[in-house]
Design a protein around this motif. Structure first.
Motif, short mmCIF file in Angstrom:
data_model
loop_
_atom_site.label_atom_id
_atom_site.label_comp_id
_atom_site.label_asym_id
_atom_site.label_seq_id
_atom_site.Cartn_x
_atom_site.Cartn_y
_atom_site.Cartn_z
N CYS A 162 -43.52 -35.94 30.39
CA CYS A 162 -43.79 -34.89 31.37
C CYS A 162 -44.87 -34.00 30.76
CB CYS A 162 -42.54 -34.07 31.68
SG CYS A 162 -41.23 -35.04 32.44
N ALA A 163 -46.10 -34.43 30.82
CA ALA A 163 -47.19 -33.71 30.14
C ALA A 163 -47.50 -32.44 30.91
CB ALA A 163 -48.43 -34.60 30.07
N ALA A 164 -47.57 -31.33 30.17
CA ALA A 164 -47.88 -30.04 30.78
C ALA A 164 -49.30 -29.64 30.41
CB ALA A 164 -46.90 -28.98 30.30
N LEU A 165 -50.11 -29.33 31.38
CA LEU A 165 -51.47 -28.90 31.11
C LEU A 165 -51.43 -27.44 30.72
CD1 LEU A 165 -54.39 -29.89 31.16
CD2 LEU A 165 -54.57 -28.97 33.48
N LEU A 166 -51.66 -27.15 29.40
CA LEU A 166 -51.46 -25.79 28.90
C LEU A 166 -52.76 -25.01 28.80
CD1 LEU A 166 -48.78 -26.40 26.15
CD2 LEU A 166 -48.47 -25.69 28.51
N THR B 75 -33.69 -25.14 19.83
CA THR B 75 -34.85 -24.63 19.11
C THR B 75 -34.86 -23.12 19.16
OG1 THR B 75 -36.10 -26.59 19.70
CG2 THR B 75 -37.37 -24.65 19.06
N GLN B 76 -35.07 -22.51 18.02
CA GLN B 76 -35.10 -21.06 17.98
C GLN B 76 -36.50 -20.58 18.30
OE1 GLN B 76 -33.71 -19.92 14.14
NE2 GLN B 76 -31.59 -20.27 14.65
N ALA B 77 -36.59 -19.53 19.09
CA ALA B 77 -37.89 -18.95 19.40
C ALA B 77 -38.43 -18.24 18.18
CB ALA B 77 -37.75 -17.97 20.57
N ALA B 78 -39.74 -18.22 18.08
CA ALA B 78 -40.36 -17.56 16.93
C ALA B 78 -40.18 -16.06 17.04
CB ALA B 78 -41.85 -17.90 16.90
N ASP B 79 -39.87 -15.44 15.92
CA ASP B 79 -39.81 -13.99 15.88
C ASP B 79 -41.22 -13.44 16.00
OD1 ASP B 79 -37.12 -14.01 15.54
OD2 ASP B 79 -37.21 -14.01 13.35
N ALA B 80 -41.32 -12.25 16.55
CA ALA B 80 -42.61 -11.59 16.62
C ALA B 80 -43.15 -11.38 15.21
CB ALA B 80 -42.49 -10.26 17.35
N TYR B 81 -44.46 -11.51 15.08
CA TYR B 81 -45.06 -11.45 13.75
C TYR B 81 -44.84 -10.07 13.14
CZ TYR B 81 -48.50 -11.08 10.12
OH TYR B 81 -49.11 -10.86 8.91
N GLY B 82 -44.58 -10.05 11.83
CA GLY B 82 -44.56 -8.81 11.08
C GLY B 82 -43.29 -7.99 11.20
N THR B 83 -42.19 -8.54 11.69
CA THR B 83 -40.98 -7.76 11.84
C THR B 83 -40.05 -7.85 10.64
OG1 THR B 83 -39.90 -9.61 12.97
CG2 THR B 83 -41.03 -8.00 14.34
N SER B 84 -40.30 -8.80 9.75
CA SER B 84 -39.37 -9.00 8.64
C SER B 84 -39.51 -7.94 7.57
CB SER B 84 -39.59 -10.38 8.02
OG SER B 84 -40.93 -10.51 7.57
N GLY B 85 -40.71 -7.40 7.39
CA GLY B 85 -40.92 -6.36 6.39
C GLY B 85 -41.01 -6.93 4.99
N PHE C 6 -49.12 -15.18 18.74
CA PHE C 6 -48.63 -16.37 18.07
C PHE C 6 -47.38 -15.95 17.30
CE2 PHE C 6 -52.78 -17.67 19.15
CZ PHE C 6 -52.82 -19.06 19.13
N GLY C 7 -46.36 -16.80 17.30
CA GLY C 7 -45.07 -16.40 16.77
C GLY C 7 -44.94 -16.46 15.27
N GLY C 8 -46.02 -16.40 14.52
CA GLY C 8 -45.94 -16.47 13.06
C GLY C 8 -46.52 -17.77 12.55
N GLY C 9 -46.79 -17.82 11.27
CA GLY C 9 -47.40 -19.00 10.67
C GLY C 9 -46.49 -20.21 10.72
N LEU D 236 -51.99 -26.04 21.21
CA LEU D 236 -51.81 -26.74 19.94
C LEU D 236 -50.73 -26.08 19.11
CD1 LEU D 236 -52.82 -28.90 17.91
CD2 LEU D 236 -54.48 -27.20 17.09
N TYR D 237 -50.76 -24.75 19.04
CA TYR D 237 -49.74 -24.02 18.27
C TYR D 237 -48.35 -24.30 18.83
CZ TYR D 237 -47.06 -20.14 16.36
OH TYR D 237 -46.09 -19.38 15.74
N THR D 238 -48.22 -24.24 20.16
CA THR D 238 -46.92 -24.47 20.79
C THR D 238 -46.40 -25.86 20.47
OG1 THR D 238 -47.45 -22.94 22.59
CG2 THR D 238 -45.70 -24.54 22.99
N ALA D 239 -47.28 -26.84 20.53
CA ALA D 239 -46.87 -28.22 20.28
C ALA D 239 -46.43 -28.43 18.83
CB ALA D 239 -48.02 -29.17 20.62
N ILE D 240 -47.24 -27.95 17.88
CA ILE D 240 -46.91 -28.13 16.47
C ILE D 240 -45.65 -27.36 16.11
CG2 ILE D 240 -47.73 -27.87 14.11
CD1 ILE D 240 -49.20 -30.01 15.65
#
Length: 366
Positions: A12-16, A37-47, A243-246, A287-291
């Motif tokens: 089910c290919a999604a055109l992103l 699958t866990q969603a990525a935390d917002a960047y920079g919240t861990s401290g 982007f949800g973090g590295g 690409l980020y979402t897929a990887i």
């Protein structure tokens, strides 16, 4: 595990984004048995990591009365050495507390700036927003100040290491003085007191060194990680999207790099296909979402980036198409690096395809 053409019906290919399609559902079918699958935390919240909070004030050195003996003079000299050592430790403790305070303040400013950028990206903004770029530059400068704090911490660690060596030598000298001849009972009484106080000083300086070393190591790892995360944040600013973090945060341990010379099996389905059918294809969010999805489901995954050139009518046209495809694949590789995917997880190859209408880059998961 490679999937053959017989599995293509499940895709089910999604055109992103423009010419970028993502076949994650086909490669990783949801059987209902795996963990979500866990969603990525917002960047920079861990401290930043916690630092030690102990203070290291030296114990008081007990005074002693002269006895007029050679051993008594030796005791007085050793007592002076201990007082000098403790004065050094007091200065080092003061330096430690000052570095800690500076690091906390610099970290708060850094995370405040990053949070402001992240909040703006969260609600959406224009690609390459110059205000966000200025804030990113400020965050980079603030992280550089934290790097300077780490360097100060490392220098202090070296100084405390020297104090630890001196404290151990001083304790050995105090114990050796007890075997000197010509001592009176008062000399040995003062030596026992001096040995206890020196021993407590040795314990204190070892604890100081241990805590300082741990702080230094954690802060170095933290700065290295944040430098990578700033690259990912820059990618978000470039695209005007969060982007949800590295990707390095999702990697599993104990992996092997993709084997060299491994060919792409005929009919194998790519995780991502990026078609460079127009200038400036905005492929990075897809690409980020897929990887990220692939690593969420298989943390030890490696990836093949394949430059696919259409078959040319002439050798010259074929060579030009292959060069363009390779250039596009290099661009994708740079994007993956900016997303903090280690180079050891990625292998680049190239091929031609008579079915390709334009240059493509395909990414395969292993």
């Amino acid at each position: 595990m490679a999937l053959k053409k017989t599995h293509a019906a499940a895709l089910c290919a999604a055109l992103l984004a423009g010419g970028c399609s993502f076949a994650e559902d086909a490669l990783f079918p949801d059987t209902g048995t795996g963990a979500p699958t866990q969603a990525a935390d917002a960047y920079g919240t861990s401290g930043p990591p916690m630092m030690g909070s102990s203070g290291y004030e030296p114990v008081t050195v007990s005074p002693g009365s002269p006895t007029g003996t050679f051993v008594g003079a030796k005791v007085a000299a050793l007592r002076g050495d201990l007082q000098a050592l403790q004065a050094t430790l007091a200065r080092q403790n003061q330096s430690l507390q000052q570095i800690r305070n500076e690091t906390v303040q610099d970290s708060q400013r850094y995370h405040g700036t990053v949070a402001a950028i992240n909040a703006r990206l969260q609600v959406g903004t224009t690609p390459g927003n110059p205000i966000l770029q200025q804030q990113w530059n400020a965050a980079q400068s603030e992280l550089d100040r934290i790097t300077d704090d780490v360097l100060k911490m490392n220098r202090l660690t070296n100084e405390v290491t020297s104090s630890s060596t001196l404290a151990g030598y001083l304790l050995d000298s105090v114990r050796a003085a007890r075997s000197l001849s010509g001592a009176v009972d008062e000399d040995h009484r003062q030596l026992r007191i001096l040995e206890d106080e020196t021993n407590r000083t040795v314990v204190m300086v070892e604890r100081l060194l241990s805590e300082l070393t741990s702080d230094s190591i954690r802060q170095q790892q933290y700065v290295a990680s944040e430098k990578q995360n700033l690259n990912t944040l820059a990618l978000g600013i470039k695209n005007g999207a969060i982007f949800g973090g590295g990707l390095s945060n999702r990697l599993g341990g104990g992996y092997d790099a993709a084997p060299a010379g491994r060919a792409i099996a005929s009919g194998e389905m790519p995780l991502v296909t990026i078609r460079f059918d127009r200038p400036n294809v905005n492929y990075e969010p897809a690409l980020y979402t897929a990887i990220k999805s692939a690593l969420d489901r298989r943390p030890n995954a490696t990836f093949d980036v394949v430059a696919v050139a259409p078959a040319g009518a002439t050798p010259g046209a074929q060579a030009l198409a292959a060069t363009n495809a390779k250039r596009n694949a290099d661009s994708v590789l740079r994007s993956l690096t900016n997303m903090n995917l280690p180079a050891s997880r990625v292998r680049s190859t190239s091929t031609t395809s008579p079915s390709a209408q334009t240059g493509e880059v395909q990414v395969f998961v292993r």
